[in-house]
Design a protein around this motif. Structure first.
Motif, short mmCIF file in Angstrom:
data_model
loop_
_atom_site.label_atom_id
_atom_site.label_comp_id
_atom_site.label_asym_id
_atom_site.label_seq_id
_atom_site.Cartn_x
_atom_site.Cartn_y
_atom_site.Cartn_z
N LEU A 2 -3.68 18.13 3.63
CA LEU A 2 -3.14 16.52 4.08
C LEU A 2 -1.80 16.61 4.33
O LEU A 2 -0.87 17.24 3.28
N GLU A 3 -1.16 16.35 5.38
CA GLU A 3 0.29 16.23 5.61
C GLU A 3 0.78 14.92 6.19
O GLU A 3 0.33 14.48 7.47
N LEU A 4 1.84 14.07 5.57
CA LEU A 4 2.27 13.10 6.11
C LEU A 4 3.79 13.32 6.48
O LEU A 4 4.50 13.81 5.66
N THR A 5 4.12 12.95 7.73
CA THR A 5 5.55 13.17 8.24
C THR A 5 6.17 11.92 8.47
O THR A 5 5.85 11.33 9.68
N GLU A 6 7.19 11.50 7.96
CA GLU A 6 7.62 10.19 8.25
C GLU A 6 6.90 9.07 8.90
O GLU A 6 6.92 8.41 9.95
N VAL A 7 6.07 8.78 7.78
CA VAL A 7 4.99 7.83 8.41
C VAL A 7 5.67 6.30 7.89
O VAL A 7 5.94 5.99 7.00
N VAL A 8 5.67 5.40 8.98
CA VAL A 8 5.80 3.88 8.73
C VAL A 8 4.44 3.36 9.05
O VAL A 8 3.44 3.37 9.89
N ALA A 9 4.47 2.38 7.96
CA ALA A 9 3.21 1.37 8.11
C ALA A 9 3.46 -0.01 7.52
O ALA A 9 4.53 -0.27 6.73
N GLY A 10 2.60 -0.99 7.90
CA GLY A 10 2.86 -2.17 7.39
C GLY A 10 1.48 -3.00 7.82
O GLY A 10 0.63 -2.61 8.37
N TYR A 11 1.93 -4.34 7.77
CA TYR A 11 1.02 -5.55 8.32
C TYR A 11 1.61 -6.58 8.92
O TYR A 11 2.68 -7.05 8.40
N GLY A 12 1.03 -6.69 10.18
CA GLY A 12 1.66 -7.40 11.19
C GLY A 12 2.87 -6.99 11.42
O GLY A 12 3.35 -5.98 11.77
N GLY A 13 4.10 -8.04 11.16
CA GLY A 13 5.41 -7.64 11.24
C GLY A 13 6.08 -7.25 10.40
O GLY A 13 7.56 -7.03 10.11
N ASN A 14 5.49 -7.12 8.93
CA ASN A 14 6.05 -6.53 7.82
C ASN A 14 5.86 -5.20 7.68
O ASN A 14 4.75 -4.52 7.24
#
Length: 233
Positions: A2-14
């Motif tokens: 598994l490799e994550l690179t510069e992952v951005v995540a959230g909920y709605g606008g948060n």
């Protein structure tokens, strides 16, 4: 694995994750540590495909960043959420069968016996309603249900939460055995840093949705400044 690179995540606008990068090698236990609200659970949800996310997420070299949660599960990612989340009104055996419902090989008997080797009490309570089990037993059942998927990657969210110390030890002993026996990669989110670093080969510490520090577990355990600033002991 598994490799994550510069992952951005959230909920709605948060936005909760702000460019998280990490790797989980094959046959290895990796832990993600941090305070409440640091983004640990969101990291697992981003991998599972149940939150909005961007950036690169690769499983065995395959991009899964735009795949659905069902497809990611079919590709071999088992996610045991915080608290275990068993089906309370179903029996132990029915919970285990649900864990295998995405399987296409049709033969799950060997895996059913195998999970009973790791958690022997399962066979004695196969007809018991899951909701009547103790908290520790429900946590173990949730892990066993995940194993019935025959995953390549097992993700555990706070497996020690709310459990007595002896039960926590039993759970982590089982996780280490499972990883070694099955050659399975395991990604564990934990607040109990001391416990997690004893089990994992590598650790990542999140702070405010970003990786603050990472390294081999024995290095993080031995670094006084890291322990005081980020690990709380």
């Amino acid at each position: 694995m598994l490799e994550l690179t510069e992952v951005v995540a959230g909920y709605g606008g948060n936005t909760v994750l702000h460019g998280v990068s990490l790797t989980v090698p094959e046959r290895t236990i990796v832990c993600v540590l941090g305070a409440n609200g640091a983004g640990k659970t969101t990291t697992l949800r981003a991998i599972s495909g149940v939150v909005q996310r961007s950036g690169a997420i690769r499983l065995d070299g395959r991009s899964i960043g735009r795949a659905s949660a069902e497809q990611i599960a079919r590709w071999g990612v088992a996610h045991v959420p915080q608290g275990g989340s068993v089906y309370q009104k179903l029996t132990v055996e029915e919970n285990l069968r649900i864990g295998a419902h995405l399987r296409r090989d049709g033969d799950v008997r060997a895996d059913r016996h195998r999970v009973s080797d790791y958690f022997p009490w399962l066979s004695r309570r196969c007809d018991q309603l899951a909701g009547t089990l103790s908290g520790g037993q429900q946590r173990m059942l949730a892990i066993a249900r995940g194993l019935m998927m025959r995953p390549r990657l097992l993700m555990l969210d706070e497996p020690s939460l709310g459990l007595a110390p002896l039960v926590v030890k039993e759970v982590f002993d089982a996780v280490r055995t499972i990883s070694a026996d099955l050659g399975m990669a395991v990604l564990v989110v934990e607040q109990n840093a001391r416990l997690a670093l004893r089990s994992a080969v590598h650790g990542y510490v999140l702070e405010a949705g970003a990786v603050a520090v990472s390294g081999r577990s024995e290095v993080l355990r031995a670094d006084d400044s890291v322990r005081r600033s980020y690990l709380g002991y």
